[in-house]
Design a protein around this motif. Structure first.
Motif, mmCIF file in Angstrom:
data_model
loop_
_atom_site.group_PDB
_atom_site.id
_atom_site.type_symbol
_atom_site.label_atom_id
_atom_site.label_comp_id
_atom_site.label_asym_id
_atom_site.label_seq_id
_atom_site.Cartn_x
_atom_site.Cartn_y
_atom_site.Cartn_z
ATOM 1 N N ARG A 44 -23.761 47.183 -11.324
ATOM 2 C CA ARG A 44 -24.493 48.321 -10.757
ATOM 3 C C ARG A 44 -26.001 48.118 -10.660
ATOM 4 N NH1 ARG A 44 -23.010 53.012 -14.746
ATOM 5 N NH2 ARG A 44 -25.194 53.557 -15.015
ATOM 6 N N HIS A 45 -26.485 46.967 -11.114
ATOM 7 C CA HIS A 45 -27.931 46.732 -11.108
ATOM 8 C C HIS A 45 -28.302 45.503 -10.294
ATOM 9 C CE1 HIS A 45 -27.579 49.052 -14.948
ATOM 10 N NE2 HIS A 45 -28.577 49.685 -14.364
ATOM 11 N N GLU B 256 -23.502 56.597 -11.792
ATOM 12 C CA GLU B 256 -24.673 57.419 -11.437
ATOM 13 C C GLU B 256 -25.218 56.921 -10.116
ATOM 14 O OE1 GLU B 256 -28.116 56.900 -14.091
ATOM 15 O OE2 GLU B 256 -29.274 57.040 -12.241
ATOM 16 N N ILE B 257 -25.366 57.822 -9.150
ATOM 17 C CA ILE B 257 -25.974 57.383 -7.885
ATOM 18 C C ILE B 257 -27.360 57.977 -7.666
ATOM 19 C CG2 ILE B 257 -23.809 56.840 -6.682
ATOM 20 C CD1 ILE B 257 -24.335 59.499 -5.087
ATOM 21 N N THR C 7 -30.825 60.302 -9.655
ATOM 22 C CA THR C 7 -31.467 61.012 -10.758
ATOM 23 C C THR C 7 -32.529 61.912 -10.163
ATOM 24 O OG1 THR C 7 -31.301 59.077 -12.174
ATOM 25 C CG2 THR C 7 -32.808 60.774 -12.883
HETATM 26 P P1 ATP Z 1 -29.098 53.259 -14.588
HETATM 27 O O1 ATP Z 1 -29.078 54.268 -15.692
HETATM 28 O O2 ATP Z 1 -27.794 53.137 -13.864
HETATM 29 O O3 ATP Z 1 -29.686 51.933 -15.003
HETATM 30 P P2 ATP Z 1 -31.610 54.399 -13.839
HETATM 31 O O4 ATP Z 1 -31.489 55.651 -14.616
HETATM 32 O O5 ATP Z 1 -32.486 53.307 -14.321
HETATM 33 O O6 ATP Z 1 -30.125 53.822 -13.505
HETATM 34 P P3 ATP Z 1 -33.231 55.592 -11.855
HETATM 35 O O7 ATP Z 1 -34.484 54.975 -12.293
HETATM 36 O O8 ATP Z 1 -33.007 57.002 -12.204
HETATM 37 O O9 ATP Z 1 -32.003 54.745 -12.353
HETATM 38 O O10 ATP Z 1 -33.061 55.335 -10.300
HETATM 39 C C1 ATP Z 1 -32.459 56.249 -9.391
HETATM 40 C C2 ATP Z 1 -31.257 55.630 -8.704
HETATM 41 O O11 ATP Z 1 -31.574 54.339 -8.208
HETATM 42 C C3 ATP Z 1 -30.061 55.392 -9.609
HETATM 43 O O12 ATP Z 1 -29.298 56.556 -9.734
HETATM 44 C C4 ATP Z 1 -29.323 54.312 -8.859
HETATM 45 O O13 ATP Z 1 -28.575 54.840 -7.796
HETATM 46 C C5 ATP Z 1 -30.437 53.482 -8.300
HETATM 47 N N1 ATP Z 1 -30.752 52.341 -9.166
HETATM 48 C C6 ATP Z 1 -31.481 52.352 -10.298
HETATM 49 N N2 ATP Z 1 -31.620 51.132 -10.818
HETATM 50 C C7 ATP Z 1 -30.955 50.298 -9.980
HETATM 51 C C8 ATP Z 1 -30.766 48.894 -9.950
HETATM 52 N N3 ATP Z 1 -31.294 48.090 -10.860
HETATM 53 N N4 ATP Z 1 -30.045 48.369 -8.927
HETATM 54 C C9 ATP Z 1 -29.533 49.164 -7.969
HETATM 55 N N5 ATP Z 1 -29.698 50.499 -7.932
HETATM 56 C C10 ATP Z 1 -30.391 51.069 -8.923
#
Ligand code: ATP
Length: 437
Positions: free
Chosen positions: A218-219, A357-358, A360
Protein backbone atom coordinates in the motif's frame (compact mmCIF):
# COMPACT_ATOMS: atom_id res chain seq x y z
CA UNK A 1 -7.48 7.29 -48.39
CA UNK A 2 -8.13 8.61 -44.89
CA UNK A 3 -7.08 6.57 -41.88
CA UNK A 4 -9.85 4.99 -39.81
CA UNK A 5 -9.54 3.44 -36.35
CA UNK A 6 -9.71 -0.28 -35.62
CA UNK A 7 -13.05 0.14 -33.84
CA UNK A 8 -14.59 1.66 -36.96
CA UNK A 9 -13.66 -1.11 -39.39
CA UNK A 10 -16.96 -2.90 -38.73
CA UNK A 11 -18.90 0.19 -39.83
CA UNK A 12 -17.08 0.10 -43.17
CA UNK A 13 -17.91 -3.52 -44.03
CA UNK A 14 -17.90 -3.98 -47.81
CA UNK A 15 -15.65 -0.93 -48.38
CA UNK A 16 -11.95 -0.26 -48.74
CA UNK A 17 -10.29 1.00 -45.58
CA UNK A 18 -6.90 2.18 -44.38
CA UNK A 19 -5.68 1.53 -40.83
CA UNK A 20 -2.38 2.30 -39.15
CA UNK A 21 -0.92 0.84 -36.00
CA UNK A 22 1.49 -1.58 -34.42
CA UNK A 23 1.83 -5.24 -35.25
CA UNK A 24 0.38 -6.80 -32.09
CA UNK A 25 0.38 -10.44 -33.10
CA UNK A 26 1.33 -12.44 -36.16
CA UNK A 27 0.37 -15.96 -37.18
CA UNK A 28 1.83 -16.94 -40.53
CA UNK A 29 0.28 -20.24 -41.43
CA UNK A 30 1.35 -20.45 -45.04
CA UNK A 31 -1.81 -20.02 -47.09
CA UNK A 32 -3.81 -18.00 -44.61
CA UNK A 33 -1.95 -15.48 -42.47
CA UNK A 34 -3.42 -13.57 -39.55
CA UNK A 35 -2.13 -10.26 -38.28
CA UNK A 36 -3.51 -8.27 -35.41
CA UNK A 37 -2.97 -4.51 -35.56
CA UNK A 38 -3.21 -2.29 -32.48
CA UNK A 39 -4.12 1.38 -32.55
CA UNK A 40 -5.46 3.72 -29.91
CA UNK A 41 -8.97 2.32 -30.25
CA UNK A 42 -8.01 -1.34 -29.81
CA UNK A 43 -7.28 -4.25 -32.14
CA UNK A 44 -8.23 -5.28 -35.65
CA UNK A 45 -7.50 -8.52 -37.48
CA UNK A 46 -6.01 -8.62 -40.96
CA UNK A 47 -6.06 -11.75 -43.11
CA UNK A 48 -3.41 -11.91 -45.80
CA UNK A 49 -3.17 -14.51 -48.54
CA UNK A 50 -1.03 -12.79 -51.17
CA UNK A 51 2.50 -14.11 -50.78
CA UNK A 52 4.14 -10.90 -51.98
CA UNK A 53 2.38 -8.95 -49.20
CA UNK A 54 3.20 -11.51 -46.53
CA UNK A 55 6.82 -11.47 -47.64
CA UNK A 56 7.04 -7.81 -46.54
CA UNK A 57 6.60 -9.04 -42.96
CA UNK A 58 9.48 -11.50 -43.06
CA UNK A 59 11.60 -10.86 -39.95
CA UNK A 60 9.22 -8.15 -38.75
CA UNK A 61 8.45 -8.47 -35.06
CA UNK A 62 5.67 -7.31 -32.76
CA UNK A 63 5.87 -3.52 -32.52
CA UNK A 64 6.46 -2.97 -36.25
CA UNK A 65 4.49 0.08 -37.34
CA UNK A 66 2.28 -0.69 -40.34
CA UNK A 67 -0.14 0.89 -42.76
CA UNK A 68 -2.75 -1.54 -44.06
CA UNK A 69 -5.12 -0.89 -46.93
CA UNK A 70 -7.73 -3.53 -47.66
CA UNK A 71 -11.36 -4.52 -47.70
CA UNK A 72 -13.43 -4.50 -44.51
CA UNK A 73 -15.61 -7.55 -43.75
CA UNK A 74 -17.88 -8.37 -40.86
CA UNK A 75 -16.37 -11.24 -38.92
CA UNK A 76 -17.96 -11.97 -35.54
CA UNK A 77 -14.99 -14.11 -34.41
CA UNK A 78 -12.47 -11.28 -34.86
CA UNK A 79 -11.84 -8.50 -32.30
CA UNK A 80 -14.31 -5.68 -32.94
CA UNK A 81 -16.46 -7.97 -35.09
CA UNK A 82 -14.65 -7.22 -38.34
CA UNK A 83 -11.49 -7.97 -40.28
CA UNK A 84 -9.55 -6.61 -43.23
CA UNK A 85 -8.91 -8.90 -46.19
CA UNK A 86 -6.67 -8.65 -49.25
CA UNK A 87 -4.40 -6.12 -47.58
CA UNK A 88 -1.73 -3.98 -49.14
CA UNK A 89 0.89 -3.79 -46.43
CA UNK A 90 3.37 -0.95 -45.91
CA UNK A 91 6.04 -1.27 -43.26
CA UNK A 92 6.45 2.25 -41.85
CA UNK A 93 8.84 1.44 -39.01
CA UNK A 94 10.41 -1.97 -38.95
CA UNK A 95 11.16 -3.79 -35.72
CA UNK A 96 13.40 -6.81 -36.01
CA UNK A 97 14.10 -7.44 -32.32
CA UNK A 98 11.81 -9.92 -30.65
CA UNK A 99 9.64 -8.37 -27.94
CA UNK A 100 10.95 -9.15 -24.43
CA UNK A 101 7.43 -10.21 -23.39
CA UNK A 102 4.32 -11.46 -25.15
CA UNK A 103 1.91 -8.55 -25.08
CA UNK A 104 -1.10 -10.32 -26.55
CA UNK A 105 -1.57 -12.50 -23.47
CA UNK A 106 -2.45 -11.47 -19.89
CA UNK A 107 0.70 -10.48 -17.99
CA UNK A 108 1.29 -12.09 -14.62
CA UNK A 109 0.51 -9.95 -11.58
CA UNK A 110 1.53 -12.60 -9.06
CA UNK A 111 3.58 -11.02 -6.25
CA UNK A 112 6.71 -12.89 -7.31
CA UNK A 113 6.33 -11.62 -10.91
CA UNK A 114 5.73 -7.94 -10.19
CA UNK A 115 9.37 -7.06 -10.58
CA UNK A 116 9.39 -8.54 -14.09
CA UNK A 117 6.15 -6.70 -14.82
CA UNK A 118 7.75 -3.37 -13.93
CA UNK A 119 11.09 -4.18 -15.56
CA UNK A 120 9.20 -4.63 -18.87
CA UNK A 121 6.65 -1.91 -18.17
CA UNK A 122 7.48 0.19 -21.25
CA UNK A 123 6.34 -2.64 -23.52
CA UNK A 124 3.94 -4.35 -21.11
CA UNK A 125 1.69 -1.29 -21.10
CA UNK A 126 0.91 -2.07 -24.75
CA UNK A 127 -1.08 -5.03 -23.49
CA UNK A 128 -4.76 -4.11 -23.57
CA UNK A 129 -5.52 -5.32 -20.06
CA UNK A 130 -2.64 -3.27 -18.64
CA UNK A 131 -3.77 -0.20 -20.57
CA UNK A 132 -7.24 -0.65 -19.10
CA UNK A 133 -5.94 0.06 -15.58
CA UNK A 134 -4.67 3.44 -16.65
CA UNK A 135 -7.68 4.29 -18.73
CA UNK A 136 -9.74 3.64 -15.60
CA UNK A 137 -7.33 5.79 -13.62
CA UNK A 138 -7.71 8.63 -16.12
CA UNK A 139 -11.49 8.23 -15.97
CA UNK A 140 -11.46 8.31 -12.14
CA UNK A 141 -9.38 11.49 -12.21
CA UNK A 142 -11.71 13.05 -14.75
CA UNK A 143 -14.79 12.11 -12.70
CA UNK A 144 -13.24 13.54 -9.53
CA UNK A 145 -12.48 16.81 -11.30
CA UNK A 146 -15.97 17.02 -12.77
CA UNK A 147 -17.60 16.46 -9.40
CA UNK A 148 -15.44 19.02 -7.62
CA UNK A 149 -15.95 21.58 -10.38
CA UNK A 150 -19.70 21.00 -10.05
CA UNK A 151 -19.37 21.91 -6.36
CA UNK A 152 -17.58 25.16 -7.18
CA UNK A 153 -14.04 24.03 -6.30
CA UNK A 154 -11.07 25.66 -8.05
CA UNK A 155 -8.12 23.53 -9.11
CA UNK A 156 -4.63 24.78 -8.27
CA UNK A 157 -1.02 23.55 -8.47
CA UNK A 158 1.44 23.94 -5.62
CA UNK A 159 5.25 23.63 -5.64
CA UNK A 160 6.85 20.31 -4.76
CA UNK A 161 10.26 21.77 -3.88
CA UNK A 162 10.06 23.08 -0.34
CA UNK A 163 12.48 24.74 2.06
CA UNK A 164 12.07 22.34 4.95
CA UNK A 165 10.11 19.46 6.39
CA UNK A 166 6.84 21.23 7.06
CA UNK A 167 4.81 18.52 8.67
CA UNK A 168 7.70 16.89 10.45
CA UNK A 169 8.29 13.17 10.44
CA UNK A 170 11.17 11.15 9.12
CA UNK A 171 9.55 10.38 5.77
CA UNK A 172 10.99 13.38 3.95
CA UNK A 173 13.29 13.33 0.95
CA UNK A 174 16.05 15.89 1.39
CA UNK A 175 18.00 17.26 -1.52
CA UNK A 176 20.69 19.75 -2.30
CA UNK A 177 19.26 22.97 -3.66
CA UNK A 178 22.14 25.13 -4.87
CA UNK A 179 24.01 24.53 -1.65
CA UNK A 180 20.97 24.81 0.58
CA UNK A 181 18.85 21.96 1.84
CA UNK A 182 15.42 21.49 0.29
CA UNK A 183 12.80 18.77 0.60
CA UNK A 184 10.26 17.17 -1.70
CA UNK A 185 6.66 17.88 -0.71
CA UNK A 186 5.23 15.13 1.48
CA UNK A 187 1.80 16.68 0.98
CA UNK A 188 0.16 19.84 -0.34
CA UNK A 189 -1.26 20.44 3.14
CA UNK A 190 -0.10 24.00 3.77
CA UNK A 191 -0.72 25.22 0.25
CA UNK A 192 -4.24 23.88 0.08
CA UNK A 193 -5.04 25.61 3.35
CA UNK A 194 -3.43 28.85 2.14
CA UNK A 195 -5.57 28.58 -1.01
CA UNK A 196 -8.76 28.36 1.08
CA UNK A 197 -7.92 31.97 2.06
CA UNK A 198 -8.07 32.78 -1.66
CA UNK A 199 -10.78 30.64 -3.28
CA UNK A 200 -12.63 29.00 -0.31
CA UNK A 201 -12.96 25.66 -2.10
CA UNK A 202 -9.87 24.22 -3.72
CA UNK A 203 -8.31 20.99 -4.90
CA UNK A 204 -5.14 19.67 -6.42
CA UNK A 205 -4.29 16.31 -8.01
CA UNK A 206 -0.59 16.15 -7.34
CA UNK A 207 2.54 14.06 -6.84
CA UNK A 208 3.48 13.42 -3.23
CA UNK A 209 6.77 12.12 -1.92
CA UNK A 210 7.42 9.99 1.15
CA UNK A 211 10.72 8.41 2.08
CA UNK A 212 8.90 5.22 3.07
CA UNK A 213 11.50 2.57 3.75
CA UNK A 214 8.78 -0.07 3.99
CA UNK A 215 7.93 -2.61 1.32
CA UNK A 216 4.16 -2.99 1.67
CA UNK A 217 1.39 -3.48 -0.85
CA UNK A 218 0.00 0.00 0.00
CA UNK A 219 3.00 2.34 0.09
CA UNK A 220 5.21 3.90 -2.54
CA UNK A 221 7.74 6.71 -2.34
CA UNK A 222 5.90 8.75 -4.98
CA UNK A 223 2.15 8.71 -5.41
CA UNK A 224 -0.71 10.93 -6.53
CA UNK A 225 -2.90 12.60 -3.93
CA UNK A 226 -6.26 14.18 -4.56
CA UNK A 227 -6.03 17.06 -2.08
CA UNK A 228 -9.28 18.82 -1.29
CA UNK A 229 -9.87 21.72 1.10
CA UNK A 230 -13.13 23.54 1.87
CA UNK A 231 -13.66 26.84 3.66
CA UNK A 232 -16.72 27.61 5.83
CA UNK A 233 -17.18 23.87 6.26
CA UNK A 234 -18.16 21.65 9.15
CA UNK A 235 -17.02 18.12 9.94
CA UNK A 236 -20.29 16.49 8.75
CA UNK A 237 -20.08 18.52 5.53
CA UNK A 238 -16.61 17.10 4.87
CA UNK A 239 -17.85 13.53 5.30
CA UNK A 240 -20.76 14.32 3.05
CA UNK A 241 -18.52 15.82 0.35
CA UNK A 242 -16.25 12.78 0.30
CA UNK A 243 -19.19 10.31 0.24
CA UNK A 244 -20.65 12.18 -2.72
CA UNK A 245 -17.31 12.43 -4.48
CA UNK A 246 -16.67 8.67 -4.32
CA UNK A 247 -20.23 7.78 -5.25
CA UNK A 248 -20.14 10.12 -8.19
CA UNK A 249 -16.72 8.90 -9.39
CA UNK A 250 -17.77 5.24 -9.15
CA UNK A 251 -21.02 5.87 -11.05
CA UNK A 252 -19.23 7.83 -13.79
CA UNK A 253 -16.49 5.27 -14.20
CA UNK A 254 -18.96 2.39 -14.44
CA UNK A 255 -20.87 4.39 -17.01
CA UNK A 256 -17.88 5.38 -19.16
CA UNK A 257 -15.26 2.67 -18.66
CA UNK A 258 -17.29 -0.51 -18.51
CA UNK A 259 -15.22 -2.27 -21.17
CA UNK A 260 -11.98 -1.60 -19.32
CA UNK A 261 -13.46 -2.68 -15.99
CA UNK A 262 -14.71 -5.91 -17.59
CA UNK A 263 -11.16 -6.84 -18.61
CA UNK A 264 -10.39 -7.08 -14.86
CA UNK A 265 -13.75 -8.49 -13.86
CA UNK A 266 -14.16 -5.47 -11.57
CA UNK A 267 -17.25 -5.50 -9.37
CA UNK A 268 -19.07 -2.22 -8.88
CA UNK A 269 -18.72 -1.31 -5.19
CA UNK A 270 -21.80 -1.42 -3.00
CA UNK A 271 -21.95 2.02 -1.36
CA UNK A 272 -24.39 3.97 0.75
CA UNK A 273 -25.09 7.51 -0.39
CA UNK A 274 -23.73 8.61 3.00
CA UNK A 275 -20.99 6.24 4.11
CA UNK A 276 -21.47 4.76 7.59
CA UNK A 277 -19.44 6.29 10.42
CA UNK A 278 -17.81 4.27 13.20
CA UNK A 279 -15.60 5.63 15.95
CA UNK A 280 -12.17 4.17 16.50
CA UNK A 281 -13.23 2.89 19.92
CA UNK A 282 -16.25 1.11 18.39
CA UNK A 283 -14.02 -0.57 15.84
CA UNK A 284 -11.47 -1.69 18.44
CA UNK A 285 -14.27 -3.13 20.51
CA UNK A 286 -15.97 -4.99 17.65
CA UNK A 287 -12.69 -6.29 16.28
CA UNK A 288 -11.43 -7.45 19.68
CA UNK A 289 -14.68 -9.23 20.41
CA UNK A 290 -14.83 -10.94 17.01
CA UNK A 291 -11.18 -11.96 16.65
CA UNK A 292 -9.93 -12.37 20.21
CA UNK A 293 -7.04 -9.96 19.47
CA UNK A 294 -7.37 -7.13 21.95
CA UNK A 295 -6.84 -3.69 20.38
CA UNK A 296 -9.00 -1.71 22.83
CA UNK A 297 -7.27 1.54 23.77
CA UNK A 298 -4.88 1.52 20.79
CA UNK A 299 -4.40 4.89 19.11
CA UNK A 300 -4.52 3.71 15.51
CA UNK A 301 -6.09 0.89 13.51
CA UNK A 302 -3.99 -2.11 12.62
CA UNK A 303 -3.95 -3.08 8.91
CA UNK A 304 -5.81 -6.29 9.80
CA UNK A 305 -8.42 -4.26 11.67
CA UNK A 306 -8.92 -2.08 8.60
CA UNK A 307 -9.59 -5.19 6.52
CA UNK A 308 -11.87 -6.66 9.16
CA UNK A 309 -13.98 -3.56 9.62
CA UNK A 310 -14.40 -3.18 5.88
CA UNK A 311 -15.75 -6.74 5.66
CA UNK A 312 -18.02 -5.96 8.60
CA UNK A 313 -19.29 -2.73 6.99
CA UNK A 314 -19.93 -4.51 3.70
CA UNK A 315 -21.90 -7.30 5.37
CA UNK A 316 -23.64 -5.48 8.20
CA UNK A 317 -23.90 -1.87 7.06
CA UNK A 318 -24.34 -2.34 3.31
CA UNK A 319 -21.34 -0.23 2.36
CA UNK A 320 -17.86 -1.14 1.16
CA UNK A 321 -16.65 2.29 2.32
CA UNK A 322 -16.70 3.33 5.97
CA UNK A 323 -15.52 6.38 7.93
CA UNK A 324 -13.50 6.11 11.13
CA UNK A 325 -13.84 9.07 13.52
CA UNK A 326 -12.78 10.10 17.03
CA UNK A 327 -9.03 9.91 16.61
CA UNK A 328 -7.02 10.61 19.77
CA UNK A 329 -6.03 14.28 20.04
CA UNK A 330 -2.68 13.16 21.42
CA UNK A 331 -1.80 11.74 17.98
CA UNK A 332 -3.07 14.72 15.98
CA UNK A 333 -0.90 16.95 13.80
CA UNK A 334 -0.48 20.55 14.92
CA UNK A 335 -2.86 21.88 12.26
CA UNK A 336 -5.68 19.49 13.20
CA UNK A 337 -8.59 20.89 15.15
CA UNK A 338 -9.29 19.45 18.56
CA UNK A 339 -12.94 18.62 19.16
CA UNK A 340 -14.17 21.31 21.54
CA UNK A 341 -16.94 19.12 22.98
CA UNK A 342 -14.57 16.15 23.50
CA UNK A 343 -11.03 17.52 23.78
CA UNK A 344 -9.53 14.03 23.93
CA UNK A 345 -10.37 13.67 20.24
CA UNK A 346 -9.26 15.49 17.10
CA UNK A 347 -11.88 16.32 14.49
CA UNK A 348 -10.28 13.85 12.11
CA UNK A 349 -11.42 10.92 10.01
CA UNK A 350 -10.04 8.17 7.84
CA UNK A 351 -11.96 6.65 4.96
CA UNK A 352 -11.54 2.90 4.58
CA UNK A 353 -12.53 1.21 1.33
CA UNK A 354 -12.31 -2.49 0.49
CA UNK A 355 -9.85 -3.18 3.27
CA UNK A 356 -7.51 -0.21 3.15
CA UNK A 357 -7.35 3.45 4.16
CA UNK A 358 -7.80 5.54 1.03
CA UNK A 359 -8.21 9.01 2.55
CA UNK A 360 -7.50 11.02 5.67
CA UNK A 361 -9.20 14.26 6.53
CA UNK A 362 -9.82 16.68 9.34
CA UNK A 363 -11.08 20.04 10.39
CA UNK A 364 -8.13 22.42 10.71
CA UNK A 365 -7.35 24.79 13.54
CA UNK A 366 -8.08 28.18 11.97
CA UNK A 367 -7.48 30.47 14.97
CA UNK A 368 -4.03 32.06 14.67
CA UNK A 369 -3.18 32.06 18.40
CA UNK A 370 -4.27 28.50 18.99
CA UNK A 371 -2.43 27.36 15.86
CA UNK A 372 0.87 28.93 17.01
CA UNK A 373 0.42 27.33 20.40
CA UNK A 374 -0.22 23.90 18.83
CA UNK A 375 2.74 24.38 16.48
CA UNK A 376 5.09 24.85 19.42
CA UNK A 377 3.61 22.09 21.57
CA UNK A 378 3.00 19.43 18.96
CA UNK A 379 5.69 20.06 16.35
CA UNK A 380 8.29 22.08 18.28
CA UNK A 381 8.01 24.62 15.45
CA UNK A 382 8.82 28.32 15.56
CA UNK A 383 6.47 30.74 13.78
CA UNK A 384 9.42 32.39 12.04
CA UNK A 385 10.77 29.12 10.50
CA UNK A 386 10.74 29.30 6.68
CA UNK A 387 8.66 26.16 6.61
CA UNK A 388 5.88 27.74 8.72
CA UNK A 389 5.87 31.51 8.50
CA UNK A 390 4.18 31.81 5.11
CA UNK A 391 1.58 29.27 6.13
CA UNK A 392 0.92 31.22 9.32
CA UNK A 393 0.63 34.46 7.37
CA UNK A 394 -2.61 33.19 5.86
CA UNK A 395 -4.01 32.75 9.37
CA UNK A 396 -2.74 36.06 10.70
CA UNK A 397 -4.69 37.78 7.96
CA UNK A 398 -7.91 35.83 8.26
CA UNK A 399 -8.88 32.21 7.71
CA UNK A 400 -12.40 30.84 8.09
CA UNK A 401 -13.22 27.51 9.75
CA UNK A 402 -12.18 24.92 7.20
CA UNK A 403 -11.26 21.32 6.64
CA UNK A 404 -10.28 18.91 3.94
CA UNK A 405 -8.83 15.57 3.01
CA UNK A 406 -6.11 13.85 1.03
CA UNK A 407 -6.99 10.75 -0.96
CA UNK A 408 -4.50 8.45 -2.65
CA UNK A 409 -5.44 8.05 -6.32
CA UNK A 410 -3.58 4.77 -6.82
CA UNK A 411 -5.14 3.13 -3.77
CA UNK A 412 -8.58 4.19 -4.95
CA UNK A 413 -8.02 2.80 -8.46
CA UNK A 414 -6.44 -0.38 -7.10
CA UNK A 415 -9.54 -1.02 -5.01
CA UNK A 416 -12.02 -0.01 -7.72
CA UNK A 417 -10.48 -2.54 -10.11
CA UNK A 418 -9.80 -5.17 -7.44
CA UNK A 419 -6.01 -5.35 -7.74
CA UNK A 420 -3.89 -6.66 -4.88
CA UNK A 421 -1.00 -4.19 -4.79
CA UNK A 422 -0.97 -0.40 -5.19
CA UNK A 423 1.95 -0.68 -7.62
CA UNK A 424 -0.20 -2.56 -10.12
CA UNK A 425 -2.25 0.65 -10.37
CA UNK A 426 0.85 2.80 -10.93
CA UNK A 427 2.38 3.38 -14.36
CA UNK A 428 5.99 3.56 -13.22
CA UNK A 429 6.09 2.75 -9.51
CA UNK A 430 8.73 4.13 -7.18
CA UNK A 431 9.69 2.28 -4.05
CA UNK A 432 12.73 1.58 -1.93
CA UNK A 433 14.15 -0.71 -4.64
CA UNK A 434 12.91 0.93 -7.82
CA UNK A 435 13.70 4.31 -9.41
CA UNK A 436 13.32 3.26 -13.07
CA UNK A 437 11.77 3.02 -15.59
P1 ATP B 1 -0.91 4.93 5.92
O1 ATP B 1 -1.44 5.01 7.32
O2 ATP B 1 -1.62 3.93 5.07
O3 ATP B 1 0.59 4.84 5.86
P2 ATP B 1 -0.96 7.79 5.95
O4 ATP B 1 -1.83 7.96 7.14
O5 ATP B 1 0.50 8.02 6.07
O6 ATP B 1 -1.25 6.35 5.26
P3 ATP B 1 -1.82 10.21 4.78
O7 ATP B 1 -0.60 10.97 5.08
O8 ATP B 1 -3.00 10.46 5.62
O9 ATP B 1 -1.51 8.67 4.77
O10 ATP B 1 -2.14 10.38 3.23
C1 ATP B 1 -3.46 10.44 2.69
C2 ATP B 1 -3.69 9.32 1.69
O11 ATP B 1 -2.61 9.24 0.77
C3 ATP B 1 -3.76 7.93 2.29
O12 ATP B 1 -5.04 7.67 2.77
C4 ATP B 1 -3.41 7.07 1.11
O13 ATP B 1 -4.51 6.89 0.26
C5 ATP B 1 -2.38 7.89 0.40
N1 ATP B 1 -1.02 7.50 0.79
C6 ATP B 1 -0.36 7.84 1.91
N2 ATP B 1 0.89 7.36 1.93
C7 ATP B 1 1.03 6.68 0.77
C8 ATP B 1 2.12 5.98 0.17
N3 ATP B 1 3.31 5.90 0.76
N4 ATP B 1 1.93 5.42 -1.04
C9 ATP B 1 0.74 5.53 -1.67
N5 ATP B 1 -0.32 6.19 -1.17
C10 ATP B 1 -0.18 6.76 0.03
Amino acid sequence: MERILSSDVVKHAGKDVLVQGWLHKKRLLGGLNFLVIRDRAGLVQVVAEDEAEVEKLRGMQVGTVLTIEGQAFEEPRAPGGAEIRQPKITVDVSVTDESPIEIDKPLSHKPENLDTLFENRVIGLRNLQEQAIFKVQAAVEEAIRQYLFSQDFTEFNSPKLLPGATEGGAEVFKLDYFGKQATLAQSAQFYKQIMVGVFERVFEVNPTYRAEPSATTRHMTEFITVDVEMGFATFPELLNLLSNLINSAVAEVWKNSENQLKLWDAKQPVLKSEFPVLTMAEIHEKYSKATGTNTVGEKDLRPDEERWICDYAAKELGSEAVFVTEWPASEAKFYHKVDEQNPEFAERFDLLFRGVEIATGSMREHRYDVLIDQLAKKAGGQPEDDGFRYFLMAFKYGMPPHGGFGMGLERLVEKIIGLANIKEATLFPRDINRLAP
